[in-house]
Design a protein around this motif. Structure first.
Motif, short mmCIF file in Angstrom:
data_model
loop_
_atom_site.label_atom_id
_atom_site.label_comp_id
_atom_site.label_asym_id
_atom_site.label_seq_id
_atom_site.Cartn_x
_atom_site.Cartn_y
_atom_site.Cartn_z
N ASP A 154 0.80 -1.23 0.00
CA ASP A 154 0.00 0.00 0.00
C ASP A 154 0.83 1.28 0.00
OD1 ASP A 154 -2.98 -0.89 0.38
OD2 ASP A 154 -1.81 -2.14 1.73
N SER A 199 -8.83 1.93 5.43
CA SER A 199 -7.98 1.98 4.23
C SER A 199 -8.26 0.81 3.29
CB SER A 199 -6.51 1.93 4.65
OG SER A 199 -6.22 0.72 5.33
N LEU A 210 -3.87 3.63 7.43
CA LEU A 210 -3.33 2.31 7.12
C LEU A 210 -2.73 1.67 8.36
CD1 LEU A 210 -2.54 0.09 5.11
CD2 LEU A 210 -0.51 1.46 4.54
#
Length: 272
Positions: A38, A101, A67
């Motif tokens: 990510d 997220s 995140l």
């Protein structure tokens, strides 16, 4: 119905049960998955400090914070539920922790109408939607492997490849794989191969994972994880250091006294 969480029971001395853990022990899993899957920009040390104390130092964006909060929550979930059955409901519950997220509908399977898949240099990977039955078959095959390492590898590759959810599939797969390892007596975790000074490592991992998706070449990514993915978690290092200190009590006392007199908080390299 929400997944029923089970708190980790105390570990009895003299057993082979898995050791106590906290989320900071899984900092390597959090950092490596965030970085490779990510684009996490927060550094490794700042990630560990966030997990250990909640410190926001070094976190420079809301997306990184969201995140890290999600990955912290997933870590806590697999620790709290490491006595629970590892089944399709457990995997869905892991994905359901990714609320900031990840998917629009955490913990719910994607549908054929959504056409969710992964584009790779080898072509697009869009597997058939998953059901509880199909996901349970993946879990059962993985858990029939001879040891926790091979079980973890099979779970990671097969769940990631199945793409069961709208988003967060690789994260879910990695943490489910680690849920096997944290149940075992050996103190280790599975991380994504990553090196801040050598981006080629993560690129090679992603290439091998894409080959597994599109061409069914599973052994390439598994071999890389076998050699570069397994590592001790923080509590293992702490236990080894304590054991070394206890074996040499005079050296331990001398070291602690020297540090106290000098105000030096650094560890003796021979004991660290």
């Amino acid at each position: 119905m929400p997944y029923a969480q089970k708190r980790t029971p105390p570990i009895r001395k003299g057993t082979n049960a898995a050791p106590p853990l906290n989320v900071a022990d899984l900092a390597g899993v959090v950092y490596s998955s965030g970085k490779v899957f990510d684009g996490l920009r927060t550094g490794r040390l700042d990630t560990e400090n966030f997990l250990r104390s909640g410190s926001l130092e070094g976190i420079t964006s809301k997306s990184d914070l969201a995140l890290l909060e999600d990955l912290r929550d997933v870590s806590q979930f697999i620790i709290d539920n490491r006595e629970a059955p590892l089944n399709s409901a457990f995997v869905r519950a892991v994905n359901a922790q990714i609320t900031r997220s990840g998917p629009m509908n955490p913990g719910h399977y994607r549908t054929a109408e959504q056409h969710i898949g992964v584009s790779t240099q080898y072509g697009r990977h869009e597997p058939q939607p998953t059901s509880d039955t199909a996901l349970q078959r993946i879990i059962d095959r993985a858990m029939s492997k001879p040891d926790p390492r091979e079980q973890a590898l099979e779970l990671f590759v097969q769940i990631a490849k199945a793409q069961p959810f709208e988003d967060g599939n690789k994260r879910t797969a990695l943490f489910v794989a680690n849920s096997v390892l944290i149940r075992a007596p050996k103190l280790e975790m599975l991380v994504v191969p990553v090196d801040e000074n050598s981006p080629d490592k993560a690129a090679r991992f992603n290439d091998l994972l894409a080959r597994a998706y599109v061409s069914g070449e599973h052994e390439g990514v598994k071999d890389m994880l076998r050699t570069e993915g397994f590592t001790e978690h923080a509590s293992a290092r702490d236990r080894k250091k304590a054991a070394r200190m206890n074996r040499y009590p005079k050296l331990r006392d001398m070291t602690l006294n020297a540090h106290a007199l000098s105000g030096d908080e650094h560890e003796d390299p021979q004991l660290g």
